[in-house]
Design a protein around this motif. Structure first.
Motif, PDB file in Angstrom:
ATOM      1  N   THR A  95       0.827  -1.211   0.000  1.00 56.86           N
ATOM      2  CA  THR A  95       0.000   0.000   0.000  1.00 56.86           C
ATOM      3  C   THR A  95       0.859   1.257   0.000  1.00 56.86           C
ATOM      4  N   LEU A  96       1.902   1.272   0.820  1.00 46.38           N
ATOM      5  CA  LEU A  96       2.770   2.449   0.864  1.00 46.38           C
ATOM      6  C   LEU A  96       3.587   2.584  -0.414  1.00 46.38           C
ATOM      7  N   PHE A  97       3.915   1.479  -1.047  1.00 44.99           N
ATOM      8  CA  PHE A  97       4.619   1.556  -2.326  1.00 44.99           C
ATOM      9  C   PHE A  97       3.740   2.225  -3.381  1.00 44.99           C
ATOM     10  N   MET A  98       2.470   1.831  -3.451  1.00 50.66           N
ATOM     11  CA  MET A  98       1.550   2.453  -4.402  1.00 50.66           C
ATOM     12  C   MET A  98       1.299   3.922  -4.043  1.00 50.66           C
ATOM     13  N   ALA A  99       1.263   4.239  -2.744  1.00 52.92           N
ATOM     14  CA  ALA A  99       1.141   5.641  -2.350  1.00 52.92           C
ATOM     15  C   ALA A  99       2.362   6.433  -2.790  1.00 52.92           C
ATOM     16  N   GLY A 100       3.529   5.816  -2.731  1.00 51.52           N
ATOM     17  CA  GLY A 100       4.730   6.476  -3.236  1.00 51.52           C
ATOM     18  C   GLY A 100       4.684   6.700  -4.736  1.00 51.52           C
ATOM     19  N   LEU A 101       4.122   5.744  -5.469  1.00 54.73           N
ATOM     20  CA  LEU A 101       3.949   5.943  -6.913  1.00 54.73           C
ATOM     21  C   LEU A 101       3.032   7.129  -7.199  1.00 54.73           C
ATOM     22  N   LEU A 102       1.968   7.250  -6.410  1.00 56.14           N
ATOM     23  CA  LEU A 102       1.055   8.381  -6.584  1.00 56.14           C
ATOM     24  C   LEU A 102       1.760   9.697  -6.286  1.00 56.14           C
ATOM     25  N   LEU A 420      -3.522  10.519 -12.960  1.00 56.45           N
ATOM     26  CA  LEU A 420      -3.883  10.498 -11.546  1.00 56.45           C
ATOM     27  C   LEU A 420      -4.909   9.406 -11.262  1.00 56.45           C
ATOM     28  N   CYS A 421      -5.879   9.229 -12.150  1.00 56.37           N
ATOM     29  CA  CYS A 421      -6.858   8.153 -11.989  1.00 56.37           C
ATOM     30  C   CYS A 421      -6.191   6.784 -12.066  1.00 56.37           C
ATOM     31  N   PHE A 422      -5.171   6.663 -12.901  1.00 54.67           N
ATOM     32  CA  PHE A 422      -4.431   5.400 -12.982  1.00 54.67           C
ATOM     33  C   PHE A 422      -3.758   5.088 -11.648  1.00 54.67           C
ATOM     34  N   ARG A 423      -3.101   6.080 -11.060  1.00 53.15           N
ATOM     35  CA  ARG A 423      -2.422   5.857  -9.785  1.00 53.15           C
ATOM     36  C   ARG A 423      -3.415   5.603  -8.658  1.00 53.15           C
ATOM     37  N   LEU A 424      -4.554   6.275  -8.703  1.00 49.57           N
ATOM     38  CA  LEU A 424      -5.582   6.016  -7.695  1.00 49.57           C
ATOM     39  C   LEU A 424      -6.105   4.590  -7.818  1.00 49.57           C
ATOM     40  N   GLY A 425      -6.230   4.094  -9.042  1.00 48.78           N
ATOM     41  CA  GLY A 425      -6.626   2.707  -9.230  1.00 48.78           C
ATOM     42  C   GLY A 425      -5.606   1.744  -8.655  1.00 48.78           C
ATOM     43  N   CYS A 426      -4.322   2.071  -8.803  1.00 50.03           N
ATOM     44  CA  CYS A 426      -3.272   1.239  -8.200  1.00 50.03           C
ATOM     45  C   CYS A 426      -3.401   1.222  -6.688  1.00 50.03           C
ATOM     46  N   LEU A 427      -3.657   2.403  -6.102  1.00 52.33           N
ATOM     47  CA  LEU A 427      -3.748   2.504  -4.646  1.00 52.33           C
ATOM     48  C   LEU A 427      -4.978   1.784  -4.114  1.00 52.33           C
TER      49      LEU A 427
END
Length: 523
Positions: A95-102, A420-427
């Motif tokens: 989860t924190l990795f995906m938050a870092g991507l965002l 941004l929507c792509f990264r939110l989907g990852c998160l």
């Protein structure tokens, strides 16, 4: 290609190979933690709580069962210095990795535009390699989670700078290829990381095996040149002259790239002069409220979010299909390799997007059915990987599609919202809990299969942009050919016309039939 272009491409290919090592680190740490802690002090014997999959131990081969002397993180006391004492924390790493991507997607572009692609890339590569080394030396829970978040930031900045450098060192006629070649190198790294993780029986060995190759190759990246477009924008003519003196091929290549960059900068300047004085915000808001822009923004944002959910949902749960994690991860990378052939397709943006989305949803749906009826695990995983391959092709096409759909005046802002929507989907994907038995939940697989199919239908509302000039204004978007869904009346008229022509052919004289046949064979 010129020597500088070769230098850029092969070094960036190494960057993407090594970036994949830490991208999927959470998959391997969960498996090793489940196996080692269960065979050690027993603190991690209960692995059915969703933090660690129940089949993680079975997916770990006998190679991962180490002796007491090699158990560098199996202690009898179970204190906080032992990874077995905080295995529950490992589930938050993804989860924190995906938050870092965002976070990296929000700041990476602005930093690279200000300080240059090359300096930001070099700094992020150094930090990225150190992030893989720190958990091996200091296995602490809070430090591990902080490092995972920092790794995500660096990974996203590396992707932004690498794609920009590869595209800006490529002639305009071949700019489709970097977007296909670099993900191909990422898939090679995914395949290479699986045997490295399999050969690493402990926490320390795992992080060292994934971090040391990156540290060894850091000096090679010092020869990566800066973007010629950025140097032209910053008026760094001394660096450009040094690149020109490298070889005659480099001089010719730079002249071609700078001519293209100069024409693009002139168009951008003219567009800014045409805007009304008093700032960009009012003009942008008016353009963003236009129905055509809103419709396209909604569709592309939906496609980005659904693609992220499906792609990362399968990638991060690759061990939930009943196949060994390491072999599944290897074939997961292998399944992405055919995306290198996407630029060869000449079907147009909309048809290939619809085809990829439909096949992805259908493959995920079949995988879901087989898993519910106790199908063969290999077949279930193969269908899921087919869906991942198709959704990856859709992601690749949508990246270009987004650029071509929006006008110049709001293109950057619209593309940023789509990303941004792509990264939110990852998160969001990291917040989906698996079943108690460790498998992907029924609701998640339903989303992975139905989301792309709905997106396939939404693509019918988009125009075809392949071979069309990029729109500069909303009026240009309105002048693009509107999609026309096939109607039953048109189909019936075509069918009726074909049948009437067939009847006329049947009543023609025999001599005319012979003449027509002769002419046909002659042609």
């Amino acid at each position: 290609m010129s020597p500088l272009q070769v230098s850029v491409y092969w070094r960036l290919s190494l960057v993407f190979v090594f970036t994949s090592f830490l991208f999927f680190l959470d998959i391997f740490t969960a498996v090793i933690a489940a196996s080692t802690c269960r065979h050690g002090n027993g603190t991690g014997s209960d692995t059915s709580d969703g933090t660690l999959p129940t089949n993680a131990g079975s997916n770990q081969s006998q190679h991962g069962e180490v002796s007491e002397g090699e158990a560098d993180w199996r202690t009898g006391s179970g204190d906080q210095d032992s990874v077995c004492g905080w295995t529950d924390w490992l589930s938050y790493g993804q989860t924190l990795f995906m938050a870092g991507l965002l976070l990296g997607s929000l700041i990476g572009g602005a930093i690279s535009d200000r300080y240059g692609k090359r300096p930001v890339l070099l700094v992020c590569l150094c930090v990225h390699a150190l992030c893989g080394l720190v958990p091996a030396i200091l296995p602490q829970p809070t430090l591990f989670l902080a490092v995972r978040c920092l790794t995500g930031v660096c990974c996203c900045c590396i992707n932004i700078c690498s794609f920009s450098l590869a595209v800006e060192w490529t002639p305009p006629a071949a700019r489709l290829w970097p977007s296909a070649f670099l993900p191909f190198c990422f898939s090679l790294g995914t395949m290479g990381g699986a045997p490295l993780a399999w050969l690493s029986p402990t926490w320390t060995h795992l992080h060292l095996s994934l971090a040391l190759p990156q540290l060894i190759c850091l000096p090679l990246y010092l020869s990566i040149p800066e973007s010629p477009r950025w140097l032209l924008l910053k008026r760094r003519t001394d660096v450009l002259d040094r690149y020109r003196r490298n070889s005659p091929a480099d001089e010719q290549c730079l002249d071609l790239l700078l001519d293209s960059a100069w024409s693009d900068l002139q168009k951008s300047t003219e567009a800014q002069r045409e805007e009304a004085p008093g700032g960009h915000a009012p003009s942008d808001i008016i353009h963003l409220r236009h129905p055509t822009i809103l419709l396209r923004l909604f569709i592309m944002s939906y496609l980005s979010a659904v693609s992220a959910l499906t792609y990362y949902g399968i990638c991060m749960n690759i061990g939930s299909f009943g196949v060994g994690v390491y072999s599944a991860q290897f074939f997961s990378g292998l399944s992405e390799a055919p995306c290198l052939l996407v630029p060869l397709a000449r079907l147009g943006r909309r048809p290939i997007s619809m085809l990829a989305l439909f096949l992805s949803g259908a493959a995920c749906f079949l995988s879901l059915l087989l898993s519910r009826y106790n199908g063969e695990p290999v077949l279930v995983m193969s269908l899921a990987l087919l869906g991942k391959l198709c959704i990856l092709a859709a992601i690749f096409i949508s990246t270009l599609y987004s650029i071509e759909l929006f006008p110049t005046v709001v293109r950057q802002r619209c593309v940023s919202l789509v990303n941004l929507c792509f990264r939110l989907g990852c998160l969001v994907n990291t917040l989906v809990l698996p079943n108690p038995n460790g498998a992907i939940s029924l609701a998640a697989m339903a989303v992975y299969s139905s989301g792309p199919i709905v997106g396939c239908g939404l693509c019918l509302l988009l125009p075809e942009t392949s071979g069309v000039t990029l729109p500069d204004s909303v009026e240009d978007c309105d002048r693009q050919p509107r999609p026309r869904p096939p109607s039953l009346d048109a189909f019936w008229r075509t069918r009726k016309l074909g049948s009437s022509q067939a009847r006329k052919t049947e009543i023609l004289p025999e001599e005319k039939d012979d003449t027509h046949t002769l002419n046909t064979h002659t042609v």
